[in-house]
Design a protein around this motif. Structure first.
Motif, short mmCIF file in Angstrom:
data_model
loop_
_atom_site.label_atom_id
_atom_site.label_comp_id
_atom_site.label_asym_id
_atom_site.label_seq_id
_atom_site.Cartn_x
_atom_site.Cartn_y
_atom_site.Cartn_z
N GLU A 1 8.14 33.86 -42.50
CA GLU A 1 8.30 32.57 -42.37
C GLU A 1 8.55 32.63 -40.12
OE1 GLU A 1 8.22 30.08 -44.18
OE2 GLU A 1 7.41 31.36 -45.40
N PHE A 2 8.92 33.68 -40.52
CA PHE A 2 9.46 32.65 -38.37
C PHE A 2 7.87 32.59 -37.94
CE2 PHE A 2 8.60 34.36 -34.34
CZ PHE A 2 9.90 33.25 -33.51
N TRP A 3 7.17 33.55 -38.01
CA TRP A 3 5.83 33.46 -37.44
C TRP A 3 4.64 32.24 -37.80
CZ3 TRP A 3 5.42 35.56 -33.22
CH2 TRP A 3 6.45 36.87 -33.05
N LYS A 4 4.91 31.56 -39.51
CA LYS A 4 4.99 30.32 -39.13
C LYS A 4 5.08 29.27 -38.52
CE LYS A 4 4.25 30.56 -44.33
NZ LYS A 4 5.07 30.65 -45.75
N GLY A 5 5.94 29.81 -37.79
CA GLY A 5 6.21 28.34 -36.66
C GLY A 5 5.41 28.37 -35.98
N CYS A 6 4.50 29.15 -35.37
CA CYS A 6 3.70 29.52 -34.40
C CYS A 6 2.37 28.91 -34.57
CB CYS A 6 3.21 30.29 -33.94
SG CYS A 6 4.15 31.39 -33.61
N ASN B 1 -1.67 27.28 -29.02
CA ASN B 1 -2.05 28.70 -29.13
C ASN B 1 -2.08 29.65 -29.98
OD1 ASN B 1 -2.63 28.34 -26.00
ND2 ASN B 1 -0.54 28.28 -26.23
N PHE B 2 -2.28 29.17 -31.46
CA PHE B 2 -1.91 30.19 -32.87
C PHE B 2 -3.32 30.98 -33.15
CE2 PHE B 2 -2.41 30.30 -37.50
CZ PHE B 2 -1.23 31.57 -37.32
N ASP B 3 -3.96 30.07 -32.59
CA ASP B 3 -5.58 31.34 -32.37
C ASP B 3 -5.11 32.63 -31.70
OD1 ASP B 3 -5.61 29.84 -30.08
OD2 ASP B 3 -7.43 30.77 -29.90
N ILE B 4 -4.88 32.76 -30.75
CA ILE B 4 -4.36 33.82 -28.90
C ILE B 4 -3.46 35.21 -30.48
CG2 ILE B 4 -3.55 34.96 -27.55
CD1 ILE B 4 -4.08 32.17 -26.36
N LEU B 5 -2.40 34.72 -31.16
CA LEU B 5 -1.18 35.33 -31.90
C LEU B 5 -2.34 35.56 -33.22
CD1 LEU B 5 1.23 35.72 -32.01
CD2 LEU B 5 1.43 34.53 -33.54
N THR B 6 -2.64 35.25 -34.42
CA THR B 6 -4.13 35.71 -35.04
C THR B 6 -4.26 36.23 -34.19
OG1 THR B 6 -3.95 33.22 -35.90
CG2 THR B 6 -5.41 35.36 -36.74
N ARG B 7 -5.99 36.25 -33.06
CA ARG B 7 -6.11 37.27 -32.97
C ARG B 7 -6.17 38.61 -32.68
NH1 ARG B 7 -8.65 36.02 -27.67
NH2 ARG B 7 -7.91 33.76 -28.62
N THR B 8 -5.21 38.70 -31.53
CA THR B 8 -4.23 40.25 -31.77
C THR B 8 -3.25 40.34 -32.53
OG1 THR B 8 -1.67 38.53 -31.13
CG2 THR B 8 -4.18 39.08 -29.18
N GLU B 9 -3.36 40.13 -34.33
CA GLU B 9 -2.37 40.67 -35.07
C GLU B 9 -1.14 39.72 -34.91
OE1 GLU B 9 -4.72 44.31 -35.58
OE2 GLU B 9 -6.56 42.98 -36.86
N GLN B 10 -0.97 39.39 -34.43
CA GLN B 10 0.52 39.61 -33.84
C GLN B 10 1.12 40.30 -32.91
OE1 GLN B 10 2.40 37.70 -37.71
NE2 GLN B 10 4.28 38.91 -37.04
N LYS B 11 0.08 40.85 -32.52
CA LYS B 11 1.06 41.91 -31.68
C LYS B 11 1.33 41.21 -29.87
CE LYS B 11 -1.11 45.89 -32.95
NZ LYS B 11 -2.23 45.45 -33.44
N MET B 12 0.42 40.28 -29.42
CA MET B 12 1.09 39.47 -28.71
C MET B 12 0.39 38.18 -28.18
SD MET B 12 -1.47 41.26 -25.52
CE MET B 12 -0.92 42.98 -26.78
N CYS B 13 0.89 36.90 -27.29
CA CYS B 13 0.46 35.27 -27.63
C CYS B 13 1.08 35.20 -25.56
CB CYS B 13 1.22 34.85 -28.28
SG CYS B 13 -0.27 33.24 -28.69
N LEU B 14 0.61 33.94 -25.44
CA LEU B 14 1.22 33.74 -24.26
C LEU B 14 2.75 33.93 -24.33
CD1 LEU B 14 -1.14 30.74 -23.14
CD2 LEU B 14 -1.16 32.89 -22.51
N CYS B 15 3.69 33.40 -24.98
CA CYS B 15 4.92 33.88 -25.69
C CYS B 15 5.24 35.43 -24.93
CB CYS B 15 5.47 33.15 -26.57
SG CYS B 15 6.28 31.63 -26.79
N THR B 16 6.17 35.01 -24.10
CA THR B 16 7.06 36.24 -23.66
C THR B 16 8.44 36.44 -25.72
OG1 THR B 16 6.46 36.74 -21.78
CG2 THR B 16 8.72 38.08 -22.25
#
Ligand SMILES: CC(C)(COP(=O)(O)OP(=O)(O)OC[C@H]1O[C@@H](n2cnc3c(N)ncnc32)[C@H](O)[C@@H]1OP(=O)(O)O)[C@@H](O)C(=O)NCCC(=O)NCCS
Length: 204
Positions: free
Chosen positions: A141-146, A151-166
């Motif tokens: 549910e937390f990750w659904k908020g993204c 930039n959600f496609d980045i999170l998907t592409r990295t299998e939720q390992k990283m994104c622009l956010c820290t």
């Protein structure tokens, strides 16, 4: 300036809170999880939010969200109205929401994900440390908020390992970290590196 725990009497501010969050994201050109007035009202109602008011004018807001099995809480949606910025108000709201989180959920890890240097500074000074996403909640549910972030496609592409956010985490079971100041340059550099890496790939 009054900085208080929000309640139902603050429902009338739900719309301006949403509008200020959306407007600021547009100006910054960054991704943001979208919030509706109904979503904000729930947070106002359950005693898990802090609101700052200048008389009856809205000045700032932040809320606590509970994730997993109350193992994790996030301090989210920090917003200061443009008329009240650069006066230390966000720092006070962040501290108030942090103290409220510690009081209501003393055993929970407190975390956040952000692209904002100001937020990183405040978190760091409260004793958070930067962590990989794998150390944060795995509550879907937390990750659904993204999903509403651009930039959600980045999170998907990295299998939720990283994104622009820290990701940043405060773990109450760790040795207490003394108050300290952040070297903002290092975070700025990290952000630029991630943007170069991910946004260029995205354009290709
Ligand atoms: C980010 C925001 C909450 C800061 O509010 P504020 O009341 O102006 O912040 P403060 O005056 O308490 O400043 C806190 C620290 O952040 C720094 N800071 C403030 N705005 C900054 C910015 N845009 N970039 C980098 N640092 C910033 C301040 O210099 C201060 O650092 P210091 O303690 O080293 O002096 C406000 O600009 C805002 O609402 N922005 C739009 C929404 C947003 O970005 N929210 C965060 C979502 S991740």
């Amino acid at each position: 300036m009054e900085i208080v725990i929000a309640n139902e009497s603050h429902f009338k501010y739900a719309q301006i809170i949403c509008d200020t969050i959306a407007e600021s994201a547009k100006v910054r050109g960054t991704g943001i999880a979208k919030r509706t007035p109904e979503y904000i009202m729930k947070r106002l109602q359950n005693g898990n939010a802090i609101i700052a008011l200048d008389g009856d004018k809205f000045a700032g807001f932040c809320y606590i969200e509970v994730w997993g099995n109350k193992d994790f809480v996030a301090n989210s949606g920090l917003i200061v109205h443009p008329d009240y910025r650069n006066q230390g108000l966000a720092t006070k709201i962040k501290k108030a929401v942090f103290d409220l989180s510690r009081k209501k959920f003393p055993d929970a890890k407190i975390f956040g994900i952000t692209t904002g240097l100001a937020v990183m500074k405040m978190n760091y000074e409260l004793g958070y440390r930067p962590v990989t996403f794998s150390e944060l909640t795995n509550d879907p549910e937390f990750w659904k908020g993204c999903q509403t972030c651009k930039n959600f496609d980045i999170l998907t592409r990295t299998e939720q390992k990283m994104c622009l956010c820290t990701g940043m985490l405060y773990d109450p079971s760790e040795k207490k970290i003394e108050p300290r100041k952040l070297n903002g340059k290092a975070f700025q550099r990290l952000k630029e590196m991630k943007e170069n890496l991910f946004l260029k790939k995205k354009e290709k």
